[in-house]
Motif scaffolding. Structure first.
Motif, PDB file in Angstrom:
ATOM      1  N   UNK A 182      80.315  22.026-108.340  1.00  0.00           N
ATOM      2  CA  UNK A 182      80.171  22.470-107.768  1.00  0.00           C
ATOM      3  C   UNK A 182      81.638  23.109-106.968  1.00  0.00           C
ATOM      4  N   UNK A 183      82.724  22.039-107.229  1.00  0.00           N
ATOM      5  CA  UNK A 183      84.318  22.914-107.190  1.00  0.00           C
ATOM      6  C   UNK A 183      84.259  24.505-107.894  1.00  0.00           C
ATOM      7  N   UNK A 184      84.219  24.092-108.656  1.00  0.00           N
ATOM      8  CA  UNK A 184      84.274  26.251-108.579  1.00  0.00           C
ATOM      9  C   UNK A 184      83.597  27.024-107.448  1.00  0.00           C
ATOM     10  N   UNK A 185      82.114  26.603-107.552  1.00  0.00           N
ATOM     11  CA  UNK A 185      81.726  27.991-106.445  1.00  0.00           C
ATOM     12  C   UNK A 185      82.313  27.105-105.178  1.00  0.00           C
ATOM     13  N   UNK A 186      83.317  26.030-104.878  1.00  0.00           N
ATOM     14  CA  UNK A 186      83.779  25.280-103.450  1.00  0.00           C
ATOM     15  C   UNK A 186      84.429  26.791-103.442  1.00  0.00           C
ATOM     16  N   UNK A 187      85.438  27.087-104.331  1.00  0.00           N
ATOM     17  CA  UNK A 187      86.840  27.814-104.430  1.00  0.00           C
ATOM     18  C   UNK A 187      86.004  29.418-104.179  1.00  0.00           C
ATOM     19  N   UNK A 188      85.182  29.684-105.159  1.00  0.00           N
ATOM     20  CA  UNK A 188      84.642  31.043-104.782  1.00  0.00           C
ATOM     21  C   UNK A 188      84.129  31.568-103.099  1.00  0.00           C
ATOM     22  N   UNK A 189      83.497  30.493-102.921  1.00  0.00           N
ATOM     23  CA  UNK A 189      83.353  30.859-101.605  1.00  0.00           C
ATOM     24  C   UNK A 189      84.333  30.822-100.652  1.00  0.00           C
ATOM     25  N   UNK A 190      84.693  29.789-100.693  1.00  0.00           N
ATOM     26  CA  UNK A 190      86.876  30.223 -99.462  1.00  0.00           C
ATOM     27  C   UNK A 190      87.366  31.381 -99.620  1.00  0.00           C
ATOM     28  N   UNK A 191      86.854  31.647-100.998  1.00  0.00           N
ATOM     29  CA  UNK A 191      87.556  33.359-101.280  1.00  0.00           C
ATOM     30  C   UNK A 191      86.706  34.205-100.767  1.00  0.00           C
ATOM     31  N   UNK A 192      85.517  34.493-100.158  1.00  0.00           N
ATOM     32  CA  UNK A 192      85.192  35.847 -99.697  1.00  0.00           C
ATOM     33  C   UNK A 192      84.866  35.346 -98.367  1.00  0.00           C
ATOM     34  N   UNK A 193      85.179  33.723 -97.834  1.00  0.00           N
ATOM     35  CA  UNK A 193      85.572  33.429 -96.491  1.00  0.00           C
ATOM     36  C   UNK A 193      86.525  33.585 -95.987  1.00  0.00           C
ATOM     37  N   UNK A 194      87.735  33.560 -96.575  1.00  0.00           N
ATOM     38  CA  UNK A 194      89.100  34.020 -96.430  1.00  0.00           C
ATOM     39  C   UNK A 194      88.948  35.472 -96.136  1.00  0.00           C
ATOM     40  N   UNK A 195      88.909  35.950 -97.127  1.00  0.00           N
ATOM     41  CA  UNK A 195      88.112  38.444 -97.545  1.00  0.00           C
ATOM     42  C   UNK A 195      87.817  37.988 -96.085  1.00  0.00           C
ATOM     43  N   UNK A 196      86.578  37.365 -95.588  1.00  0.00           N
ATOM     44  CA  UNK A 196      85.597  38.264 -94.261  1.00  0.00           C
ATOM     45  C   UNK A 196      87.095  38.219 -93.002  1.00  0.00           C
ATOM     46  N   UNK A 197      87.739  37.561 -92.955  1.00  0.00           N
ATOM     47  CA  UNK A 197      88.414  36.925 -92.131  1.00  0.00           C
ATOM     48  C   UNK A 197      89.386  37.544 -91.407  1.00  0.00           C
ATOM     49  N   UNK A 198      89.862  38.314 -92.680  1.00  0.00           N
ATOM     50  CA  UNK A 198      91.018  38.732 -92.524  1.00  0.00           C
ATOM     51  C   UNK A 198      90.622  40.578 -92.857  1.00  0.00           C
ATOM     52  N   UNK A 199      89.845  40.673 -93.628  1.00  0.00           N
ATOM     53  CA  UNK A 199      89.529  42.174 -93.170  1.00  0.00           C
ATOM     54  C   UNK A 199      88.409  43.260 -92.577  1.00  0.00           C
ATOM     55  N   UNK A 200      87.125  42.275 -91.989  1.00  0.00           N
ATOM     56  CA  UNK A 200      86.008  42.442 -91.375  1.00  0.00           C
ATOM     57  C   UNK A 200      86.523  42.677 -89.807  1.00  0.00           C
TER      58      UNK A 200
END
Length: 551
Positions: A420-438
């Protein structure tokens, strides 16, 4: 942060007497399961030993309602299938003193395996590096059962077995199901599967006929569509929102079903992925699931609940740069944090739940399990005995050694918290990248609560060539442009439940399951670059997006 360590308990063997807690209806704790197990006989663990999961349940279900009968939905194939008569004879193999000259079971003397060893993590030290440094080697021998070293060994696991799976691992998944879901009716049962796609195939063969239509989310698991269509079963897509399938839309579809318009009788099956839905990533909340179940009761719908992502429910997303929310501090808190399953609220026995180890242990194990009423499980077992047979014995033995003998139920919950914690971290990475680049004026999304997928809507109407170009053409051009920029996302149209339905939205699916954080970030950067190029956007000096042609 490491998950809570499993609580140590006094060892209890499968051949020793145990004290059964009273009353049996009390809630089960993960560290109590060994103590609640009934005393067993070595003969029940032998080669191709038949088993009934009711013997493995830990609580009393006296006074609970019985499941409804589903004869009116069972196919002709399900009604006439008799199962495997040779497997039925296996129940006599454990008879003391019996000399078997019957079944075609090869002698384990000719299995070229003496030991099977695997290195696995110790509880609380689950990372790849920790496993490499401090993991332990667990070993299964050829004749551990005969030598009273274990209830499962190579001689048993590597031979033929029942379609329901080995009793040793079937007991574990039955206890796990009871611990997590505690189905609220009396005659629920479990059986092993070779994965949920196979489980869906069998369910459709048992409960549908050519020409039927089945309900599902408007965007759904593509393999479900590809499984159903050759069987003559089409899918009626139900509109979805941020919380998944909409019960009001489902009720409307069923209440106004026109046989002449649809060319099929009114649907009686719902296929749904309630948690981290593939492809949308949506998760049905408790109230949503209750509303869906109520609509199914109203229209007498049988539910196929496909839940490979159930334990990939993540920590709440609180935005970029927000402090981390602590993980669950106990097994009870972890289980309480999970959205209740449809199985857990099923008082009619109208849910057939498909579980799998594919997303939390290994897809290559090809092991899952099915939970449903005794009637449905009996028919499923008859089908399995003459088709898939049992899951691979090698996989079953490895999982039994890991889950039952090494981790136990408490350790497995610790592992699930870690995941759960590992996937939370991965999910947060993609969301932060979307906020930054899209470009947010073109792309929008909802943060996924579970699963592996990020579902992004693209406003195709802002494409400079719309409406001259169709939504299908724009989707194709965006897809190829993204490929040219060096990344891959899945086209939303590949997940249509019914390709004949009209769609006025355009989506792409990305996954954060496989790539490391830096690759996820770079992939989303390239995606943003590709979308800007396709929509003829450029980045201004202040960072804002605008159309290069001045629009």
């Amino acid at each position: 942060m490491a998950p809570p360590s499993a609580i140590e308990v006094e060892a209890v063997t499968d051949t020793s007497g145990v004290t059964i807690p009273d009353p049996l209806s009390a809630p089960i704790r993960s560290n109590e399961i060994l103590g609640r197990r009934k005393k067993t006989d070595k003969r029940q663990w032998g080669v191709a030993a038949p088993s009934d999961t009711s013997h493995f349940r830990l609580k009393s279900y006296e006074g609970k309602p019985k499941a409804r009968r589903w004869d009116h939905y069972c196919s002709h194939e399900a009604k006439v299938r008799k199962g495997n008569s040779l497997k039925a004879a296996a129940k006599f193999l454990s008879t003391p003193g019996l000399i078997s000259l019957g079944g075609g079971l090869p002698s384990s003397e000719y299995f070229p395996f003496e030991e099977l060893s695997v290195k696995v993590p110790v509880v609380g030290h689950f990372s790849e590096q920790e496993t490499k440094e401090s993991g332990v080697v667990i070993t299964a021998g050829k004749h551990d059962l005969a030598n009273d070293k274990s209830i499962f060994d190579i001689a048993t696991a590597f031979n033929y077995g029942q379609g329901s799976g080995a009793a040793q691992l079937l007991r574990y998944v039955t206890e796990h199901t009871e611990l997590v879901h505690s189905p609220p009716y009396e005659d629920w049962r479990c059986t092993m599967s070779i994965g949920s796609t196979s489980g869906l195939d069998m369910a459709l063969r048992m409960l549908s006929r050519p020409g039927d239509m089945m309900l599902s989310e408007a965007y759904t698991f593509s393999a479900a569509v590809e499984t159903a269509l050759p069987l003559g079963v089409r899918i009626a897509g139900v509109p979805v929102d941020a919380e998944g399938l909409r019960p009001d839309s489902m009720d409307d579809i069923l209440s106004n079903w026109d046989v002449n318009v649809q060319g099929a009788r009114k649907p009686h099956l719902l296929y749904t992925v309630p948690t981290g839905q593939n492809p949308t990533g949506a998760t049905q909340g408790k109230a949503r699931r209750e509303a869906i179940y109520a609509v199914c009761q109203k229209h007498d719908i049988f539910i196929i609940e496909d839940e490979p992502y159930y334990f990939l429910q993540m920590q709440p997303y609180t935005g970029p740069n927000a402090p981390d929310i602590p993980p669950p501090s106990s097994h009870a808190e972890f289980l309480q944090s999970l959205v209740p399953s449809l199985l857990s609220m099923d008082v009619d026995g109208r849910v057939m739940r498909l579980d799998s180890f594919s997303k939390v242990i290994s897809p290559g194990s090809r092991i899952g399990w099915v939970t449903a009423s005794a009637q449905i499980i009996e028919k499923y077992g008859r089908h399995a005995d003459v088709s898939t047979q049992n899951p691979a014995g090698m996989s079953q033995l490895i999982l039994f050694k890991l889950l039952d003998e090494h981790w136990g139920h408490a350790g497995y919950l610790d592992w699930l918290i870690h995941i759960r914690i590992q996937y939370t971290s991965r999910r947060d990475v993609i969301l932060q990248a979307c906020e930054k680049y899209l470009p947010k004026e073109i792309v929008s999304w909802n943060p996924p609560m579970a699963g592996m997928f990020h579902w992004m809507q693209v406003d195709f109407r802002k494409h400079p060539d719309y409406p001259e170009k169709s939504i299908e053409t724009i989707e194709e051009e965006i897809f190829m442009r993204v490929i040219e920029h060096g990344t891959l996302v899945m086209r939303g149209s590949w997940f249509y439940a019914n390709s004949e339905d009209k769609h006025d939205t355009l989506f792409f699916r990305a996954t954060y399951a496989a790539a490391p954080a830096e690759k996820i970030d770079e992939g989303i950067r390239r995606l943003g670059e590709a979308i800007r190029a396709e929509f003829k956007l450029e980045k201004g000096a202040a960072g804002e997006n605008r159309h290069a042609n001045g629009h």
